[in-house]
Design a protein around this motif. Structure first.
Motif, mmCIF file in Angstrom:
data_model
loop_
_atom_site.group_PDB
_atom_site.id
_atom_site.type_symbol
_atom_site.label_atom_id
_atom_site.label_comp_id
_atom_site.label_asym_id
_atom_site.label_seq_id
_atom_site.Cartn_x
_atom_site.Cartn_y
_atom_site.Cartn_z
ATOM 1 N N ILE A 272 -1.624 -0.101 3.978
ATOM 2 C CA ILE A 272 -2.294 -1.331 3.965
ATOM 3 C C ILE A 272 -1.417 -2.351 3.025
ATOM 4 C CG2 ILE A 272 -4.174 -2.869 4.014
ATOM 5 C CD1 ILE A 272 -4.867 -0.869 5.943
ATOM 6 N N VAL A 273 -0.825 -3.684 3.616
ATOM 7 C CA VAL A 273 0.042 -4.419 2.967
ATOM 8 C C VAL A 273 -0.921 -5.847 3.025
ATOM 9 C CG1 VAL A 273 2.106 -5.836 2.833
ATOM 10 C CG2 VAL A 273 2.072 -3.486 3.419
ATOM 11 N N GLY A 274 -0.929 -6.561 1.925
ATOM 12 C CA GLY A 274 -1.745 -7.960 1.947
ATOM 13 C C GLY A 274 -2.083 -8.357 0.706
ATOM 14 N N TYR A 275 -2.507 -9.641 0.552
ATOM 15 C CA TYR A 275 -2.975 -10.396 -0.360
ATOM 16 C C TYR A 275 -4.041 -9.518 -1.029
ATOM 17 C CZ TYR A 275 -4.761 -14.524 -2.980
ATOM 18 O OH TYR A 275 -5.197 -15.445 -4.070
ATOM 19 N N ILE A 276 -4.228 -9.687 -2.692
ATOM 20 C CA ILE A 276 -4.968 -8.678 -3.210
ATOM 21 C C ILE A 276 -6.578 -8.655 -2.605
ATOM 22 C CG2 ILE A 276 -6.182 -8.466 -5.675
ATOM 23 C CD1 ILE A 276 -3.456 -9.472 -6.645
ATOM 24 N N PRO A 277 -7.044 -9.822 -2.642
ATOM 25 C CA PRO A 277 -8.635 -9.854 -2.081
ATOM 26 C C PRO A 277 -8.770 -9.339 -0.694
ATOM 27 C CG PRO A 277 -7.740 -12.050 -2.308
ATOM 28 C CD PRO A 277 -6.736 -11.346 -3.008
ATOM 29 N N TYR A 278 -7.787 -9.467 0.091
ATOM 30 C CA TYR A 278 -7.938 -8.984 1.585
ATOM 31 C C TYR A 278 -7.703 -7.482 1.540
ATOM 32 C CZ TYR A 278 -7.089 -13.895 2.257
ATOM 33 O OH TYR A 278 -7.129 -15.230 2.114
ATOM 34 N N VAL A 279 -6.774 -6.962 0.737
ATOM 35 C CA VAL A 279 -6.614 -5.472 0.787
ATOM 36 C C VAL A 279 -7.734 -4.597 -0.004
ATOM 37 C CG1 VAL A 279 -5.142 -3.403 -0.356
ATOM 38 C CG2 VAL A 279 -3.892 -5.562 0.553
ATOM 39 N N ALA A 280 -8.558 -5.472 -0.850
ATOM 40 C CA ALA A 280 -9.703 -5.126 -1.437
ATOM 41 C C ALA A 280 -10.820 -4.736 -0.533
ATOM 42 C CB ALA A 280 -10.301 -5.995 -2.506
ATOM 43 N N ARG A 281 -10.731 -5.444 0.653
ATOM 44 C CA ARG A 281 -11.705 -5.088 1.801
ATOM 45 C C ARG A 281 -11.379 -3.800 2.479
ATOM 46 N NH1 ARG A 281 -12.000 -10.515 5.080
ATOM 47 N NH2 ARG A 281 -13.511 -9.179 6.393
ATOM 48 N N ILE A 282 -10.362 -3.153 2.315
ATOM 49 C CA ILE A 282 -10.222 -1.998 3.131
ATOM 50 C C ILE A 282 -10.396 -0.680 2.232
ATOM 51 C CG2 ILE A 282 -8.348 -0.386 3.946
ATOM 52 C CD1 ILE A 282 -8.710 -3.393 5.449
ATOM 53 N N VAL B 216 3.608 -14.539 -1.923
ATOM 54 C CA VAL B 216 4.815 -13.797 -1.916
ATOM 55 C C VAL B 216 4.831 -13.179 -0.511
ATOM 56 C CG1 VAL B 216 4.927 -13.294 -4.400
ATOM 57 C CG2 VAL B 216 3.708 -11.896 -2.716
ATOM 58 N N GLU B 217 4.767 -13.911 0.476
ATOM 59 C CA GLU B 217 4.517 -13.806 1.926
ATOM 60 C C GLU B 217 5.771 -13.182 2.570
ATOM 61 O OE1 GLU B 217 3.461 -16.605 0.830
ATOM 62 O OE2 GLU B 217 1.244 -16.719 1.278
ATOM 63 N N LEU B 218 6.855 -13.691 2.204
ATOM 64 C CA LEU B 218 7.958 -13.255 2.795
ATOM 65 C C LEU B 218 8.246 -11.741 2.520
ATOM 66 C CD1 LEU B 218 10.602 -15.902 3.658
ATOM 67 C CD2 LEU B 218 9.215 -14.553 5.256
ATOM 68 N N PRO C 219 -10.514 2.758 0.739
ATOM 69 C CA PRO C 219 -9.573 3.795 0.431
ATOM 70 C C PRO C 219 -10.020 4.996 1.066
ATOM 71 C CG PRO C 219 -10.470 2.863 -1.602
ATOM 72 C CD PRO C 219 -11.319 2.291 -0.776
ATOM 73 N N ARG C 220 -8.739 5.680 1.463
ATOM 74 C CA ARG C 220 -9.107 7.101 1.990
ATOM 75 C C ARG C 220 -7.666 7.895 1.725
ATOM 76 N NH1 ARG C 220 -6.078 6.939 6.533
ATOM 77 N NH2 ARG C 220 -6.229 4.874 7.701
ATOM 78 N N ASP C 221 -8.039 9.300 1.985
ATOM 79 C CA ASP C 221 -6.655 10.182 1.664
ATOM 80 C C ASP C 221 -5.762 9.557 2.759
ATOM 81 O OD1 ASP C 221 -7.795 11.092 -0.541
ATOM 82 O OD2 ASP C 221 -8.234 13.239 0.717
ATOM 83 N N GLY C 222 -4.511 9.567 2.409
ATOM 84 C CA GLY C 222 -3.436 9.575 3.280
ATOM 85 C C GLY C 222 -3.201 7.961 3.584
ATOM 86 N N LEU C 223 -3.962 7.088 3.035
ATOM 87 C CA LEU C 223 -3.938 5.600 3.076
ATOM 88 C C LEU C 223 -3.462 5.128 1.931
ATOM 89 C CD1 LEU C 223 -4.247 3.310 4.977
ATOM 90 C CD2 LEU C 223 -6.516 2.969 3.994
ATOM 91 N N THR C 224 -2.264 4.403 1.807
ATOM 92 C CA THR C 224 -1.867 3.813 0.501
ATOM 93 C C THR C 224 -2.036 2.290 0.662
ATOM 94 O OG1 THR C 224 0.088 5.454 0.533
ATOM 95 C CG2 THR C 224 0.197 3.533 -0.900
ATOM 96 N N LEU C 225 -2.565 1.564 -0.405
ATOM 97 C CA LEU C 225 -2.970 0.217 -0.361
ATOM 98 C C LEU C 225 -1.735 -0.635 -1.199
ATOM 99 C CD1 LEU C 225 -6.777 0.628 -1.179
ATOM 100 C CD2 LEU C 225 -5.418 0.255 1.109
ATOM 101 N N HIS C 226 -1.068 -1.325 -0.535
ATOM 102 C CA HIS C 226 -0.179 -2.247 -1.318
ATOM 103 C C HIS C 226 -0.477 -3.781 -1.461
ATOM 104 C CE1 HIS C 226 2.759 1.039 -0.274
ATOM 105 N NE2 HIS C 226 2.159 1.195 0.871
ATOM 106 N N ALA C 227 -1.159 -4.090 -2.483
ATOM 107 C CA ALA C 227 -1.822 -5.422 -2.621
ATOM 108 C C ALA C 227 -0.826 -6.308 -3.610
ATOM 109 C CB ALA C 227 -3.131 -5.330 -3.596
ATOM 110 N N SER C 228 -0.642 -7.290 -2.769
ATOM 111 C CA SER C 228 0.350 -8.243 -3.767
ATOM 112 C C SER C 228 -0.261 -9.628 -3.936
ATOM 113 C CB SER C 228 1.757 -8.397 -3.035
ATOM 114 O OG SER C 228 1.287 -8.556 -1.592
ATOM 115 N N ASP C 229 0.466 -10.389 -4.890
ATOM 116 C CA ASP C 229 -0.030 -11.699 -5.129
ATOM 117 C C ASP C 229 0.173 -12.796 -4.196
ATOM 118 O OD1 ASP C 229 -1.548 -13.417 -6.654
ATOM 119 O OD2 ASP C 229 -0.026 -13.472 -8.477
#
Lengths: 256, 256
Positions: A32-42, A57-59, A44-54
């Protein structure tokens, strides 16, 4: 296994506004890739990596997602609202066009979501019930003069209007200038709706006549809706009822 | 038991695009009210009465729903897409305002849905990725001159545009006139997207340069999207990739 990128809209906040299509894509994702507060809505589970960014930095985020898909990962880029409305979808396609040719062959899909203006409109009735426009009030990526031009033309067209990103700490001045322009150009007391954090525990809705609107009524979590000249507020209703009639008389005048 | 009216958006067609909030409201309803093809999307069950009505009787339908809620029924008025975008929500509030005072005390809620333009945009990329407007091209309820005025101003504002109800059997001529106006006013080959019955088995998407667009490409199940002057089509992509960049350079010129 072949990778993919899904750019998914999580809606304005409540889980009950996330489409089953988006829920299914998140369930199949490896990343999962996205802005910090949106990634926080997902969750967590095994096999899923969360990539939260500020923010802003959209590009970089888009390129990261595309590189992972190329390497076989199943990547969901999450946006609030709808990903195609002032959100991540355009950034991903910009990255594709500027990137290696191989990215054009990737499996890239966009899954729509409930965008903020529609959630906000629903809370107060049907203020976007007739022709309308949506304008991003941030001048981070476009000249302020273009925003002013669009506001003036939108008033002339008598569109209802939805404003995204009205105000942020980095841009404290613009919304006040926009409000002054709208108050002068409209010259009436049509309703303006400030809808903050719709469908979350922080939801706050305020409806004011346009002349009474002030810049501090909006922040970066607010979407603002301005009625057209014939938008109505129903008096004495149990909850807010603001609507723009479906019809305009043949002489173009405002129905009463 | 106290009645209520929920005006719910069923999205463009697929069940995977119906929000859980709408699904829950339908599960609690005693009555479903709406246009025949939308009511047909609701599964019959014991205790649920389906009231399907023909097109163009929106106010009658709204009054029927309000009377039933007043009598204690739990009524869901179904719309395709989002109920606040050229659909039933405005009609219900028109009926409330014109009706008995008691209707203003009713529990009336609007539940947003995925509107056609956002589902269509998602299918082809992010053509509404920057400022845009939505215009109903039907002149059933407004003068054609107002539509032409709005089209001309939308071109001048350089909005991307979404057009609802472009063409019907009762209005075969209008869309051709709108196309001619747009082709002359834009004077370029920006992409136009014809998205028919998105997310249903009848889905058909066509992307053409604006000068090649013809009236027969649209029917009453089509939503049409026209890019802004800087909307891009990515060549050689595995699936359609049309997007409007998030940024406009400071001189307002078209980025290349």
């Amino acid at each position: 296994m072949s990778g993919w990128v899904v750019i998914a809209g999580l809606g304005p906040g409540a889980d009950a506004l996330v489409t089953p299509e988006v829920t299914a894509a998140v369930a199949e994702a490896t990343d999962i890739v996205g802005y910090i507060p949106y990634v926080a809505r997902i969750a967590p589970r095994d096999g899923l990596t969360l990539h939260a960014s500020d923010n802003r930095v959209e590009l970089d985020r888009a390129q990261h997602a595309l590189r992972m898909a190329q390497a076989g990962r199943r990547v969901v880029v999450v946006s609030s609202g709808d990903p195609g409305v002032f959100a991540m979808a355009a950034a991903v396609f910009e990255a594709v066009e500027a990137g290696p040719a191989a990215w054009r062959a990737l499996d890239i899909r966009v899954l729509p979501g409930i965008t903020a203006m529609l959630a906000a409109a629903a809370r107060v009735g049907a203020p976007l019930g007739h022709d309308f426009c949506a304008i991003n009030l941030s001048d981070n990526l476009k000249p302020w003069a273009l925003i002013e031009k669009r506001l003036a033309l939108a008033v002339e067209a008598d569109f209802a209007m939805a404003f995204y990103n009205p105000r942020s700490k980095a841009r404290p001045e613009g919304f006040g200038r926009a409000l002054t322009l709208l108050q002068e150009a409209c010259g009436d007391a049509r309703p303006m709706i400030f809808a903050r954090a719709v469908s979350t525990p922080d939801e706050h809705i305020r409806i004011v006549p346009l002349p009474d609107a002030t810049p501090d009524m909006a922040d970066m979590r607010t979407v603002v809706i301005l009625g057209a000249s014939n938008t109505r507020v129903i008096d004495g209703a149990a909850r807010p009822m603001v609507y723009t009639p479906r019809s305009v008389p043949a002489d173009g005048s405002v129905p009463v």
